[in-house]
Design an enzyme around this catalytic site. Structure first.
Site, PDB file in Angstrom:
ATOM      1  CE  LYS A  51      30.365  37.081  28.151  1.00 47.43           C
ATOM      2  NZ  LYS A  51      31.219  36.515  29.201  1.00 47.43           N
ATOM      3  CD  GLN A  95      34.761  35.366  29.209  1.00 49.20           C
ATOM      4  OE1 GLN A  95      34.060  36.347  29.024  1.00 49.20           O
ATOM      5  NE2 GLN A  95      34.270  34.145  29.248  1.00 49.20           N
ATOM      6  CG  ASP A 118      29.829  37.976  35.122  1.00 49.96           C
ATOM      7  OD1 ASP A 118      28.811  37.881  34.397  1.00 49.96           O
ATOM      8  OD2 ASP A 118      30.941  37.558  34.759  1.00 49.96           O
TER       9      ASP A 118
END
Length: 284
Positions: A51, A95, A118
């Site tokens: 990422k 994460q 997200d």
């Protein structure tokens, strides 16, 4: 037709880089993503590096905060809340999975919805359910972006989704059935009777259950579009999806490989969300 998520994601990153360069930011700085990585999970370490690399390629700054696996719940929530209050941060990525003993949802909900790149806060999940503007979960958004890239319409099609997680199954079912997409969607799970027969009715079959090669050729209608969200590591170390790829390929009109399909698209949509959040915050 093999749906190449890696090449499509690269094109999206290039377009984002041009967009970031062209946008006249009042703050004079590029988009900035804060990544929170808790513990030492090897897979999470790899995902975060990927990422970070993708962000750099798109002109997005990243700041990665590494926290010990034994961090107290309250301390982690407070730290995430401090990032939400930090005006120099446009997006926050927690994460997942978190180490055992930490409660995920309160940590996610400590993220400001406008920085929730997200798309997993209760607010953004609710906006998805109501088909209102907001940051969408990355994997479902990546699936739709890949279909769009290849000109695969879903209007009037029957879509079957295997798996009902908040990460993929539930939101992709909502997004496929939303006005403007207009698919007819069946959401399946472990208690769905005669699952194979339901799958055989699908024009678009999306597998997101985390079981290696679960979808076999006898579950696929000839000519179906097959989207494999799964990524599973076999005993020999090789990766495979939730679809028995080699045996399903002859029946599908289009299919995503694993790796190289939905994985890169998920990361590309994280970047799309970060740039969108940055632009909205810059013009306030």
């Amino acid at each position: 037709m093999i749906l190449d998520g890696k090449a499509t994601a690269a094109a999206i990153r290039a377009a984002l880089r041009d967009s970031v360069t062209a946008f006249k930011s009042p703050s004079g700085r590029p988009p900035r993503l804060a990544v929170v990585l808790v513990g030492e999970d090897p897979a999470s370490q790899v995902y975060v590096r990927n990422k970070e690399k993708a962000c750099a390629d798109a002109g997005i700054d990243t700041v990665t905060h590494r926290k010990s696996a034994d961090i107290p719940q309250a301390e982690l929530e407070a730290f995430i809340a401090s990032l939400s209050a930090d005006d120099s941060i446009d997006g926050i990525l927690l994460q997942l999975p978190l180490p055992e003993g930490l409660d995920v949802q309160p940590c996610i909900d400590a993220i400001s919805p406008e920085k929730d790149v997200d798309g997993l806060t209760a607010v953004n999940q609710g906006l998805t359910a109501m088909d209102m503007p907001g940051l969408r979960p990355c994997t479902p958004a990546g699936i739709l972006a890949l279909l769009d890239h290849y000109g695969i319409g879903v209007d009037g099609k029957k879509a079957v989704v295997l798996g009902r997680s908040i990460l993929v199954g539930r939101p992709i079912a909502l997004m496929l059935g939303a006005r403007g997409r207009d698919a007819t969607v069946t959401l399946c799970h472990s208690r769905t009777p005669d699952l194979a027969a339901v799958c055989r009715e699908a024009d678009i079959l999306i597998a997101a259950i985390g079981r290696p090669r679960f979808v076999t050729a006898d579950m696929v209608k000839p000519g179906a579009v097959v989207i494999d969200v799964g990524i599973n590591r076999l005993p020999d170390g090789k990766l495979c999806g939730d679809v028995d790829y080699d045996n399903v390929v002859p029946f599908a009109s289009a299919i995503t490989p694993v790796p190289g399909g939905i994985g890169p698209m998920t990361i590309s949509q994280l970047l799309v969300n970060t740039v969108e959040a940055w632009k909205k915050r810059q013009v306030k």
